[in-house]
Design a protein around this motif. Structure first.
Motif, PDB file in Angstrom:
ATOM      1  N   ALA B  58     -38.405  35.866  21.835  1.00 57.17           N
ATOM      2  CA  ALA B  58     -39.089  34.806  23.038  1.00 57.17           C
ATOM      3  C   ALA B  58     -39.287  33.404  22.537  1.00 57.17           C
ATOM      4  O   ALA B  58     -38.988  32.421  22.922  1.00 57.17           O
ATOM      5  N   GLY B  59     -39.520  33.471  21.123  1.00 48.86           N
ATOM      6  CA  GLY B  59     -39.662  32.231  20.386  1.00 48.86           C
ATOM      7  C   GLY B  59     -38.571  31.105  20.484  1.00 48.86           C
ATOM      8  O   GLY B  59     -38.436  30.125  21.037  1.00 48.86           O
ATOM      9  N   LYS B  60     -37.365  31.800  19.946  1.00 46.28           N
ATOM     10  CA  LYS B  60     -36.015  30.945  19.743  1.00 46.28           C
ATOM     11  C   LYS B  60     -35.366  30.664  21.208  1.00 46.28           C
ATOM     12  O   LYS B  60     -35.342  29.443  21.489  1.00 46.28           O
ATOM     13  N   GLY B  61     -35.457  31.584  22.007  1.00 50.44           N
ATOM     14  CA  GLY B  61     -34.766  31.485  23.370  1.00 50.44           C
ATOM     15  C   GLY B  61     -35.636  30.496  24.211  1.00 50.44           C
ATOM     16  O   GLY B  61     -35.045  29.710  24.874  1.00 50.44           O
ATOM     17  N   ASP B  62     -36.790  30.706  24.283  1.00 52.07           N
ATOM     18  CA  ASP B  62     -37.404  30.191  25.111  1.00 52.07           C
ATOM     19  C   ASP B  62     -37.731  28.634  24.901  1.00 52.07           C
ATOM     20  O   ASP B  62     -37.293  27.742  25.653  1.00 52.07           O
ATOM     21  N   THR B  63     -37.724  28.347  23.243  1.00 56.89           N
ATOM     22  CA  THR B  63     -37.762  26.812  23.210  1.00 56.89           C
ATOM     23  C   THR B  63     -36.299  25.995  23.511  1.00 56.89           C
ATOM     24  O   THR B  63     -36.375  25.040  24.116  1.00 56.89           O
ATOM     25  N   LEU B  64     -35.273  26.959  23.010  1.00 50.52           N
ATOM     26  CA  LEU B  64     -33.940  26.095  23.428  1.00 50.52           C
ATOM     27  C   LEU B  64     -33.561  26.080  24.859  1.00 50.52           C
ATOM     28  O   LEU B  64     -33.059  25.041  25.177  1.00 50.52           O
ATOM     29  N   SER B  65     -34.130  27.061  25.565  1.00 47.47           N
ATOM     30  CA  SER B  65     -33.671  27.047  26.803  1.00 47.47           C
ATOM     31  C   SER B  65     -34.469  25.724  27.403  1.00 47.47           C
ATOM     32  O   SER B  65     -33.970  25.331  28.440  1.00 47.47           O
ATOM     33  N   SER B  66     -35.842  25.918  27.341  1.00 46.99           N
ATOM     34  CA  SER B  66     -36.783  24.759  27.929  1.00 46.99           C
ATOM     35  C   SER B  66     -35.882  23.345  27.502  1.00 46.99           C
ATOM     36  O   SER B  66     -35.956  22.452  28.447  1.00 46.99           O
ATOM     37  N   LEU B  67     -35.611  23.139  26.249  1.00 49.88           N
ATOM     38  CA  LEU B  67     -35.048  22.005  25.753  1.00 49.88           C
ATOM     39  C   LEU B  67     -33.766  21.770  26.543  1.00 49.88           C
ATOM     40  O   LEU B  67     -33.658  20.466  27.244  1.00 49.88           O
ATOM     41  N   LEU B  68     -32.959  22.638  26.762  1.00 53.09           N
ATOM     42  CA  LEU B  68     -31.535  22.369  27.430  1.00 53.09           C
ATOM     43  C   LEU B  68     -31.741  22.257  28.913  1.00 53.09           C
ATOM     44  O   LEU B  68     -31.163  21.223  29.584  1.00 53.09           O
ATOM     45  N   ILE B  69     -32.763  23.032  29.512  1.00 52.54           N
ATOM     46  CA  ILE B  69     -32.860  22.766  31.091  1.00 52.54           C
ATOM     47  C   ILE B  69     -33.484  21.376  31.363  1.00 52.54           C
ATOM     48  O   ILE B  69     -33.151  20.734  32.343  1.00 52.54           O
ATOM     49  N   LEU B  70     -34.600  20.948  30.421  1.00 50.27           N
ATOM     50  CA  LEU B  70     -35.324  19.464  30.846  1.00 50.27           C
ATOM     51  C   LEU B  70     -34.049  18.521  30.702  1.00 50.27           C
ATOM     52  O   LEU B  70     -34.274  17.696  31.315  1.00 50.27           O
TER      53      LEU B  70
END
Lengths: 108, 137
Positions: B58-70
Motif C-alpha cells: 500500500a505504501g509504495k504503490g499508493d505513493t508512486l501511483s499518486s505522483l504519476l497520475i497527478l
C-alpha cells in the motif's frame, strides 16, 4: 481516444481499483489494516478530485479541494495512529517528559 | 427555416479535435503508468497475508501511483502557456510534493504504531513464533 474519454476512463478505473481497499476496510483483521486502507482511499480521493476538475474544466478550483483533502487525510491518519498507540498504559509517561517513548520501549 | 448556421459550428470543431498534442500524449502515458502501479497496490492490499506486507504494497504503490497520475493530469491540463496555466501547474506540483512528503510519513507512523501494538509478522521461523511480538505484556 480523446482526452475527455481518457479522463473518464481513468476516473472510473481509479474508483474500481479503490474497491479492494474498501474490502480491506470491511474485513481487515486488525484495526491498523483498516487504517492503512482508509489512508490509501483518502490519497486516491485527492487524485480523483483533480480528475473531476479536469472533466469539468474547473481545475483551478478543484486543485484547492484536493490539497485540503490530502492535508486533512494526513493529519487524520497520524492522529488515529497516535490514538491507537496510546491506548495501552505507559507508566513512564507521567514522570519523564523527554525521551519517554524510548525508555518505555526499553523497560517493558 | 434557416437554422443551418447553427449546424455549421460543430463541424469545424470536430475536424480540429482529431489530433492530440504531444503534451497530452505524455500526460496520458504517465497517468496510465500510474493506474498500473495502483493496480499493483490494490492487488497487494487485497491478497497479501500479513499486516506488514500489505503495508509495504500500500505504501509504495499508493505513493508512486499518486505522483504519476497527478503529474499526468498536470500535463494534460497544461494546454496554453498563460499565467493561469503556470499557476495551475505549480499548484499540482505542490500537491505532488505534499503527497511525496506525507505518504511515507504516515506509512511509517502506522507501521510503528502497529509494531508497538504487538502485531506479529508471518514467518517460517518457529523460534520467532514462540517469542511473540515486540511489546506484548
Amino acid at each position: 481516444m480523446t482526452t475527455e474519454e481518457f479522463t473518464v476512463c481513468a476516473g472510473v478505473a481509479l474508483f474500481v481499483l479503490m474497491l479492494p481497499a474498501l474490502y480491506r476496510v470491511a474485513v481487515g483483521p486488525t484495526s491498523f489494516d483498516r487504517l492503512v486502507a482508509v489512508n490509501v482511499i483518502g490519497t486516491k480521493t485527492a487524485v480523483l478530485l483533480v480528475i473531476i476538475g479536469v472533466l469539468f474544466n474547473r481545475v483551478e478550483m478543484f486543485v484547492d479541494f484536493a490539497l485540503t483533502y490530502a492535508l486533512l487525510n494526513f493529519v487524520g491518519s497520524l492522529a488515529v495512529a497516535r490514538f491507537l498507540n496510546r491506548t495501552k498504559p505507559m507508566p513512564e509517561e507521567k514522570t519523564s517528559r523527554g525521551s519517554s517513548r524510548k525508555k518505555g520501549a526499553k523497560a517493558s | 427555416m434557416s437554422f443551418l448556421f447553427l449546424a455549421n459550428a460543430p463541424v469545424v470543431d470536430e475536424s480540429v479535435q482529431a489530433e492530440l498534442s504531444r503534451l497530452e500524449i505524455c500526460g496520458m502515458t504517465l497517468a496510465g503508468l500510474g493506474l498500473l502501479f495502483f493496480l499493483g497496490a490494490a492487488v497487494g492490499l487485497f491478497r497479501f497475508p500479513d499486516f506488514y506486507t500489505r503495508m509495504h504494497a500500500a505504501g509504495k504503490g499508493d505513493t508512486l501511483s499518486s505522483l504519476l497520475i497527478l503529474l499526468g493530469f498536470a500535463l494534460i491540463t497544461f494546454d496554453d502557456f498563460s499565467a493561469l496555466g503556470w499557476l495551475l501547474l505549480l499548484k499540482i506540483f505542490g500537491i505532488v510534493l505534499f503527497i511525496m512528503l506525507t505518504s511515507p510519513t504516515s506509512t511509517h507512523a502506522l507501521m510503528r504504531a502497529g509494531f508497538e501494538d504487538g502485531i506479529e509478522p508471518v514467518t517460517n521461523n518457529p523460534k520467532r513464533k514462540k517469542k511473540g511480538g515486540a511489546k506484548k505484556k
